[in-house]
Scaffold this motif. Structure first.
Motif, PDB file in Angstrom:
ATOM      1  N   THR A 208     -90.286 -57.107  48.303  1.00 35.45           N
ATOM      2  CA  THR A 208     -90.185 -57.633  49.852  1.00 35.45           C
ATOM      3  C   THR A 208     -90.160 -59.048  49.666  1.00 35.45           C
ATOM      4  O   THR A 208     -89.809 -59.676  50.819  1.00 35.45           O
ATOM      5  CB  THR A 208     -90.665 -56.649  50.488  1.00 35.45           C
ATOM      6  OG1 THR A 208     -92.197 -57.066  50.902  1.00 35.45           O
ATOM      7  CG2 THR A 208     -90.811 -55.524  50.720  1.00 35.45           C
ATOM      8  N   GLU A 209     -91.242 -60.015  48.750  1.00 33.56           N
ATOM      9  CA  GLU A 209     -91.709 -61.156  49.186  1.00 33.56           C
ATOM     10  C   GLU A 209     -92.434 -61.302  47.484  1.00 33.56           C
ATOM     11  O   GLU A 209     -93.059 -61.222  47.488  1.00 33.56           O
ATOM     12  CB  GLU A 209     -92.415 -61.515  50.701  1.00 33.56           C
ATOM     13  CG  GLU A 209     -92.960 -62.091  50.675  1.00 33.56           C
ATOM     14  CD  GLU A 209     -94.234 -62.580  51.869  1.00 33.56           C
ATOM     15  OE1 GLU A 209     -94.047 -63.749  51.966  1.00 33.56           O
ATOM     16  OE2 GLU A 209     -93.688 -61.674  52.861  1.00 33.56           O
ATOM     17  N   THR A 210     -91.712 -62.449  47.451  1.00 33.98           N
ATOM     18  CA  THR A 210     -92.920 -63.587  46.207  1.00 33.98           C
ATOM     19  C   THR A 210     -93.472 -65.067  47.675  1.00 33.98           C
ATOM     20  O   THR A 210     -93.007 -65.160  48.730  1.00 33.98           O
ATOM     21  CB  THR A 210     -92.291 -63.956  45.871  1.00 33.98           C
ATOM     22  OG1 THR A 210     -91.544 -64.785  45.579  1.00 33.98           O
ATOM     23  CG2 THR A 210     -91.721 -62.704  44.792  1.00 33.98           C
ATOM     24  N   GLU A 211     -95.031 -65.462  46.984  1.00 37.76           N
ATOM     25  CA  GLU A 211     -95.778 -66.833  47.607  1.00 37.76           C
ATOM     26  C   GLU A 211     -95.882 -67.511  46.110  1.00 37.76           C
ATOM     27  O   GLU A 211     -96.520 -66.735  45.215  1.00 37.76           O
ATOM     28  CB  GLU A 211     -95.941 -66.192  48.961  1.00 37.76           C
ATOM     29  CG  GLU A 211     -97.016 -65.525  48.172  1.00 37.76           C
ATOM     30  CD  GLU A 211     -97.884 -65.542  49.320  1.00 37.76           C
ATOM     31  OE1 GLU A 211     -97.979 -65.263  50.889  1.00 37.76           O
ATOM     32  OE2 GLU A 211     -99.539 -65.203  49.259  1.00 37.76           O
ATOM     33  N   THR A 212     -96.468 -68.304  46.498  1.00 38.79           N
ATOM     34  CA  THR A 212     -97.291 -69.545  45.227  1.00 38.79           C
ATOM     35  C   THR A 212     -98.224 -70.262  46.310  1.00 38.79           C
ATOM     36  O   THR A 212     -97.421 -70.688  47.443  1.00 38.79           O
ATOM     37  CB  THR A 212     -96.134 -70.227  44.686  1.00 38.79           C
ATOM     38  OG1 THR A 212     -95.244 -71.104  45.498  1.00 38.79           O
ATOM     39  CG2 THR A 212     -95.698 -69.319  43.803  1.00 38.79           C
ATOM     40  N   GLY A 213     -99.688 -69.972  46.379  1.00 48.10           N
ATOM     41  CA  GLY A 213     -99.866 -71.345  46.846  1.00 48.10           C
ATOM     42  C   GLY A 213    -101.348 -71.301  45.439  1.00 48.10           C
ATOM     43  O   GLY A 213    -101.489 -71.007  44.246  1.00 48.10           O
ATOM     44  N   LYS A 214    -102.667 -71.609  45.969  1.00 42.71           N
ATOM     45  CA  LYS A 214    -103.897 -71.828  45.613  1.00 42.71           C
ATOM     46  C   LYS A 214    -104.274 -71.398  45.615  1.00 42.71           C
ATOM     47  O   LYS A 214    -104.478 -71.046  43.702  1.00 42.71           O
ATOM     48  CB  LYS A 214    -105.250 -73.010  46.573  1.00 42.71           C
ATOM     49  CG  LYS A 214    -104.620 -74.036  47.210  1.00 42.71           C
ATOM     50  CD  LYS A 214    -105.897 -74.130  48.271  1.00 42.71           C
ATOM     51  CE  LYS A 214    -105.257 -74.909  49.068  1.00 42.71           C
ATOM     52  NZ  LYS A 214    -106.326 -75.345  49.988  1.00 42.71           N
ATOM     53  N   GLU A 215    -103.928 -69.746  45.790  1.00 45.42           N
ATOM     54  CA  GLU A 215    -105.137 -68.493  44.696  1.00 45.42           C
ATOM     55  C   GLU A 215    -103.381 -68.191  43.441  1.00 45.42           C
ATOM     56  O   GLU A 215    -104.628 -67.786  42.238  1.00 45.42           O
ATOM     57  CB  GLU A 215    -105.276 -67.480  45.369  1.00 45.42           C
ATOM     58  CG  GLU A 215    -106.346 -66.593  45.203  1.00 45.42           C
ATOM     59  CD  GLU A 215    -106.022 -65.221  46.110  1.00 45.42           C
ATOM     60  OE1 GLU A 215    -104.868 -64.898  47.094  1.00 45.42           O
ATOM     61  OE2 GLU A 215    -107.242 -65.410  46.416  1.00 45.42           O
ATOM     62  N   GLY A 216    -101.986 -68.568  43.571  1.00 46.14           N
ATOM     63  CA  GLY A 216    -101.623 -68.304  42.348  1.00 46.14           C
ATOM     64  C   GLY A 216    -100.117 -67.681  42.927  1.00 46.14           C
ATOM     65  O   GLY A 216     -99.654 -67.927  43.668  1.00 46.14           O
TER      66      GLY A 216
ATOM     67  N   PRO B   6    -101.639 -63.413  34.290  1.00 41.41           N
ATOM     68  CA  PRO B   6    -101.911 -64.024  35.017  1.00 41.41           C
ATOM     69  C   PRO B   6    -100.378 -65.047  34.210  1.00 41.41           C
ATOM     70  O   PRO B   6     -99.216 -64.475  32.649  1.00 41.41           O
ATOM     71  CB  PRO B   6    -102.718 -65.322  33.783  1.00 41.41           C
ATOM     72  CG  PRO B   6    -103.844 -64.474  33.335  1.00 41.41           C
ATOM     73  CD  PRO B   6    -103.606 -63.039  33.599  1.00 41.41           C
ATOM     74  N   ILE B   7     -99.880 -66.103  34.843  1.00 40.77           N
ATOM     75  CA  ILE B   7     -97.931 -66.039  34.396  1.00 40.77           C
ATOM     76  C   ILE B   7     -97.864 -67.174  34.408  1.00 40.77           C
ATOM     77  O   ILE B   7     -98.448 -67.879  35.320  1.00 40.77           O
ATOM     78  CB  ILE B   7     -97.255 -65.648  35.865  1.00 40.77           C
ATOM     79  CG1 ILE B   7     -97.022 -63.855  35.699  1.00 40.77           C
ATOM     80  CG2 ILE B   7     -95.771 -65.897  35.228  1.00 40.77           C
ATOM     81  CD1 ILE B   7     -96.191 -63.218  36.599  1.00 40.77           C
ATOM     82  N   ARG B   8     -97.760 -68.138  33.711  1.00 47.06           N
ATOM     83  CA  ARG B   8     -97.071 -69.731  33.088  1.00 47.06           C
ATOM     84  C   ARG B   8     -98.841 -70.010  33.902  1.00 47.06           C
ATOM     85  O   ARG B   8     -98.768 -70.949  34.220  1.00 47.06           O
ATOM     86  CB  ARG B   8     -96.451 -69.748  34.054  1.00 47.06           C
ATOM     87  CG  ARG B   8     -94.536 -69.919  33.194  1.00 47.06           C
ATOM     88  CD  ARG B   8     -94.922 -70.532  32.487  1.00 47.06           C
ATOM     89  NE  ARG B   8     -93.668 -69.667  31.552  1.00 47.06           N
ATOM     90  CZ  ARG B   8     -92.812 -70.299  30.799  1.00 47.06           C
ATOM     91  NH1 ARG B   8     -94.002 -70.571  29.568  1.00 47.06           N
ATOM     92  NH2 ARG B   8     -92.349 -69.977  30.137  1.00 47.06           N
ATOM     93  N   GLY B   9    -100.155 -69.693  32.938  1.00 44.99           N
ATOM     94  CA  GLY B   9    -101.774 -69.897  33.385  1.00 44.99           C
ATOM     95  C   GLY B   9    -101.682 -70.007  34.200  1.00 44.99           C
ATOM     96  O   GLY B   9    -102.799 -70.586  35.609  1.00 44.99           O
ATOM     97  N   LYS B  10    -100.924 -69.019  35.819  1.00 43.69           N
ATOM     98  CA  LYS B  10    -101.375 -68.687  37.036  1.00 43.69           C
ATOM     99  C   LYS B  10    -101.855 -67.539  37.589  1.00 43.69           C
ATOM    100  O   LYS B  10    -101.275 -67.079  36.948  1.00 43.69           O
ATOM    101  CB  LYS B  10    -100.318 -69.400  38.272  1.00 43.69           C
ATOM    102  CG  LYS B  10     -99.635 -70.766  37.970  1.00 43.69           C
ATOM    103  CD  LYS B  10     -99.552 -71.103  39.369  1.00 43.69           C
ATOM    104  CE  LYS B  10     -98.799 -72.766  38.696  1.00 43.69           C
ATOM    105  NZ  LYS B  10    -100.326 -73.623  40.048  1.00 43.69           N
ATOM    106  N   LYS B  11    -102.495 -67.340  37.874  1.00 39.62           N
ATOM    107  CA  LYS B  11    -102.889 -65.649  38.753  1.00 39.62           C
ATOM    108  C   LYS B  11    -102.169 -65.630  39.226  1.00 39.62           C
ATOM    109  O   LYS B  11    -101.201 -65.837  39.620  1.00 39.62           O
ATOM    110  CB  LYS B  11    -104.435 -66.120  39.401  1.00 39.62           C
ATOM    111  CG  LYS B  11    -105.900 -65.923  38.342  1.00 39.62           C
ATOM    112  CD  LYS B  11    -106.843 -66.136  39.646  1.00 39.62           C
ATOM    113  CE  LYS B  11    -107.953 -66.472  38.920  1.00 39.62           C
ATOM    114  NZ  LYS B  11    -109.444 -66.224  39.433  1.00 39.62           N
ATOM    115  N   ALA B  12    -101.723 -63.787  38.739  1.00 41.91           N
ATOM    116  CA  ALA B  12    -100.894 -63.429  39.360  1.00 41.91           C
ATOM    117  C   ALA B  12    -101.187 -62.660  40.021  1.00 41.91           C
ATOM    118  O   ALA B  12    -102.458 -61.533  39.907  1.00 41.91           O
ATOM    119  CB  ALA B  12    -100.282 -62.622  38.752  1.00 41.91           C
TER     120      ALA B  12
END
Length: 122
Positions: free
Chosen positions: A29-37, A72-78
């Motif tokens: 329903t939604e995706t977001e990117t931020g400091k947390e991943g 993790p995806i591309r070094g970012k937490k998921a």
């Protein structure tokens, strides 16, 4: 080679990033990117659980959303933000939900991710 639509291509790609079979029962329903991943928001589809017919049930909204850490995806937490559906059985008013085994017991991680970490760190 068969030509596929853009939407089919995206669905194929996303299915490799999420736990196996998740898109069979949940919609993003939604995706977001931020400091947390990366945050991926999922809602369970209004599809009757096994053993019931859609006519026998009435959707009663969702359980409280849970947050689960995944690979993790591309070094970012998921993180997966999951909203599970609940239904009322029209015949007797019982509230039922599908029994999901997405989260590893005692953790806030997907079973696959927890198994991977256990293998790496013992």
């Amino acid at each position: 080679m068969e030509q596929t639509s853009t939407q089919d291509n995206y669905k194929t790609l996303v299915s490799f990033l999420l736990p196996e079979g998740l898109l069979d029962y949940f919609d993003i329903t939604e995706t977001e990117t931020g400091k947390e991943g990366l945050g991926i928001y999922l809602e369970e589809k209004n599809v009757a659980p096994q053993g019931y017919k859609a006519e026998e049930l009435e959707s009663k909204g969702f359980h409280e959303q849970i947050k689960v850490e995944d690979f993790p995806i591309r070094g970012k937490k998921a993180y997966l933000y999951i909203k599970r559906r609940r239904w009322a059985v029209k015949a007797d008013g019982r509230i039922i939900s599908r029994d999901w085994k997405i989260v590893q017991s005692g953790t806030r991680m997907t079973i696959e991710f927890a198994s991977f970490l256990k293998g790496v760190f013992g």
